[in-house]
Structures are given as structure tokens and as C-alpha cells.
Motif scaffolding. Sequence first.
Motif, PDB file in Angstrom:
ATOM      1  N   ALA A 202       0.822  -1.207   0.000  1.00 38.77           N
ATOM      2  CA  ALA A 202       0.000   0.000   0.000  1.00 38.77           C
ATOM      3  C   ALA A 202       0.857   1.258   0.000  1.00 38.77           C
ATOM      4  O   ALA A 202       0.373   2.350   0.285  1.00 38.77           O
ATOM      5  N   VAL A 203       2.141   1.099  -0.333  1.00 40.10           N
ATOM      6  CA  VAL A 203       3.072   2.228  -0.382  1.00 40.10           C
ATOM      7  C   VAL A 203       3.767   2.234  -1.738  1.00 40.10           C
ATOM      8  O   VAL A 203       4.251   1.200  -2.193  1.00 40.10           O
ATOM      9  N   GLY A 204       3.816   3.404  -2.373  1.00 38.65           N
ATOM     10  CA  GLY A 204       4.478   3.499  -3.671  1.00 38.65           C
ATOM     11  C   GLY A 204       5.584   4.520  -3.728  1.00 38.65           C
ATOM     12  O   GLY A 204       6.328   4.577  -4.707  1.00 38.65           O
ATOM     13  N   LEU A 205       5.698   5.341  -2.678  1.00 42.76           N
ATOM     14  CA  LEU A 205       6.711   6.399  -2.677  1.00 42.76           C
ATOM     15  C   LEU A 205       7.161   6.651  -1.247  1.00 42.76           C
ATOM     16  O   LEU A 205       6.327   6.740  -0.336  1.00 42.76           O
ATOM     17  N   VAL A 206       8.478   6.751  -1.045  1.00 43.93           N
ATOM     18  CA  VAL A 206       9.059   7.055   0.262  1.00 43.93           C
ATOM     19  C   VAL A 206       9.939   8.287   0.111  1.00 43.93           C
ATOM     20  O   VAL A 206      10.886   8.294  -0.691  1.00 43.93           O
ATOM     21  N   VAL A 207       9.611   9.336   0.855  1.00 52.39           N
ATOM     22  CA  VAL A 207      10.381  10.583   0.804  1.00 52.39           C
ATOM     23  C   VAL A 207      10.731  11.010   2.219  1.00 52.39           C
ATOM     24  O   VAL A 207      10.108  10.577   3.187  1.00 52.39           O
ATOM     25  N   GLY A 208      11.738  11.862   2.325  1.00 54.43           N
ATOM     26  CA  GLY A 208      12.154  12.372   3.624  1.00 54.43           C
ATOM     27  C   GLY A 208      12.035  13.877   3.687  1.00 54.43           C
ATOM     28  O   GLY A 208      12.067  14.562   2.656  1.00 54.43           O
ATOM     29  N   ILE A 209      11.891  14.389   4.892  1.00 52.85           N
ATOM     30  CA  ILE A 209      11.859  15.840   5.096  1.00 52.85           C
ATOM     31  C   ILE A 209      13.288  16.372   5.094  1.00 52.85           C
ATOM     32  O   ILE A 209      14.157  15.850   5.799  1.00 52.85           O
ATOM     33  N   GLU A 210      13.532  17.374   4.272  1.00 53.36           N
ATOM     34  CA  GLU A 210      14.848  18.010   4.204  1.00 53.36           C
ATOM     35  C   GLU A 210      14.927  19.207   5.141  1.00 53.36           C
ATOM     36  O   GLU A 210      15.961  19.439   5.766  1.00 53.36           O
ATOM     37  N   ALA A 211      13.849  19.970   5.209  1.00 51.90           N
ATOM     38  CA  ALA A 211      13.876  21.199   6.011  1.00 51.90           C
ATOM     39  C   ALA A 211      12.546  21.386   6.730  1.00 51.90           C
ATOM     40  O   ALA A 211      11.482  21.235   6.144  1.00 51.90           O
ATOM     41  N   ASP A 212      12.643  21.719   8.029  1.00 54.96           N
ATOM     42  CA  ASP A 212      11.495  22.052   8.861  1.00 54.96           C
ATOM     43  C   ASP A 212      11.930  23.203   9.775  1.00 54.96           C
ATOM     44  O   ASP A 212      12.043  23.049  10.983  1.00 54.96           O
TER      45      ASP A 212
END
Length: 367
Positions: A202-212
Motif C-alpha cells: 500500500a506504499v508506492g513512494l518514500v520521501v524524507g523531510i529536508e527542512a522544517d
Amino acid sequence: MWSSRKAIISAVVLVALFFVLRHTTSSQSQPLDVEIPTPDPQAPTRPYPPSQAAGAAKQRQPEQQILHDIASKPLRKKLEYYFSYDIEAKFPGYIWQTWKVGPSSGAFDEHLRPLEASWTEKHPGFVHEVITDLAAEHLIRYLFASVPEVPEAYSAMPVPVLKADFFRYLILLARGGIYSDIDTEALKSAVDWLPPRVDRSAVGLVVGIEADPDRKDWADWYSRRIQFCQWTIQAKAGHPVLRDIVARITEKTLDLKAKGQLRHGRAPTDVSIVEFTGPAVWTDTIFDYFNNRDYFEFDSKSENITAQDFFNVKEHKKVGDVVVLPITSFSPGVGQMGAGEPDDPMAFVKHVFDGSWKPEDERMQSM
């Protein structure tokens, strides 16, 4: 002498391209990944029925009846047709990187060797390819021969940094797997990036946060209040986010080309690289996907997903078929914005941020 040298270079490129395509073709039918059948007890923050997702298996007319008409379709329709999305497929076991020469060359930078090797060491069952700049041109022409606007746009890009950004989206759209910049170190295998509670079908894309950046002057330092990282991305081939960003960049590039605003060796003056191909447009495309009624169910109480939904994220956050990782996962050790250290359990990839080894006039630099 020069003709002989050109012939040798061309032969080397074609041989390298042959092995890349042989690997990707032979591996595609059996992606290297670990199935985790345990269902996710946490409901996603956006209802996502796979049967209604664009890119899920669709009923099509016999291929012979529609192939002659595909060439006249709009760009996005052609991308959807040729690069379909199967959410239930496994994540392909490919690792893609780019550099001016391959690791087997004596000209490969010595301080990059342990970084490049970390990906092979942490992923022994994966196909790991470092695509040279020259081979990338041939590879894009091959993979997107059926959508000629794409290789035209790729070739028209006047500076290497634009091609570097574009390449990562293109290779993931066509083949899936993991793209990661050559100046990154794999700290944990991608098999461990998602916890057992997350159903990978049920997952097709994994991304990470670069800036918060929790500061008033955040706009002086970053293009978006929440900015998603694009130096490391994991995806299944054909994901709608990838189709959308490839279409956006292609259309923008061809528009600038038609206006005569692309000059070899010069970056465009009316749009920054970050906005054109970098993390700004990547972030916008992801947020647009989260709020697209073509892919998600909305009711009368549904509200748009915004940057605020990702402030101070510390664990995996699933939105539809996208998993967003906290800043620690792809940016450990940066010493700001709540990022943990490289030994943090949520630290998966370390970005060295060594810009000195890839000058803009010489290399496909990432922004």
C-alpha cells in the motif's frame, strides 16, 4: 586520432548501456525486496483506495487498437500509458546514482569510494548502478523513446545541474527503486526503512523531510516551510508524483526552448534551479498529489494537507500511498531542526553535502 578516440568512447558507452539495460530488464520481473504482510493498524491521514488510484491496474482496449493514437495524446496521457503504476508491486531492488565516471575508473574520486560502496554493502541483493553523464543521455533516449518530448527536454537543458535533477525523476519513473546522490552514505538497508506495521503493498513512494525550519526568517534559507528531500528517493515505477513532475519539467523546458531562453552553459534567468527542477518543485508536486481528488477520497470535512501537517515529525507518517520520513532519516547530524545523529534508530542515509567535488560547470550538481 580524434575519430579513433570518439569511436572508443562510443563503444564503452554502448557496452555500459547494454549491461545497465540487461540488468534492469532481467530484474524487473522479480524485484528484490522483502514482503511485509503485516497490516498497518494506523489509518492513513488521507483515504486511499488502491482500486481508484490512477496508475492502478486499468481496463484497456486491445493494444493494437490504441497504439496508433497514443502519439497524438497529451504528454501526461502518454506518460500514464507507457509508465503505468502498480501499487501492489514490490519496490524494485535497484539503486541508481550518477557521476562523471564509473567506480571502476581510476578517475573516480577516492573520497567518494566508501560512500558509493556503502550502498552495495548495505544492499547485497540489489542491482547498484552508477550511471555516467554520457551514458545517462543514451539511457534517457532509450527509456523514453515512446515519449520524444522527454529526451528533447533533457537534451535541451543548458547546465548539468538541471539534468542531474531531471535524471532522478526519470529513472525512478521508468524503472523504480532508489535514487541517491553520489555523496550520500547508506547507514541502513532500505529493507529496514519502513517498519513491520506498514504494508508495503500500500506504499508506492518514500520521501524524507529536508527542512522544517521553525524560525521567522525561514524564507531566507529555504524555498518552502516544509521541504522534501530529493537527494534520496524510493519509488515504485510509474508513481503519479513522478509522472507529474516529469511532465512539469518537460513542459517548462520545452516552453523556454521555444522562447529561445535556454543557452548552453547558462542557467535560465526567469526561474531558479531550485524552483525549476529542485526541491521546491518536488515539494510542490508532492503536496499537489496529497490534495488531488483524482487520487484520494474527500468528504465534506476534508481539509487540504499543508506544511503544518509535517511540523516536527519524528516517525513515519503515511499519507495515502506515500510515506514521509522525519528529517533524521535522510539528514542525520545536521545539528538543527530537530535532526538526530547518525546513530539514531531513524537515521537511514547520511548526506555529506560536499559541493566542492562537483563544480557546476563540470558536473551534474544537485541543489
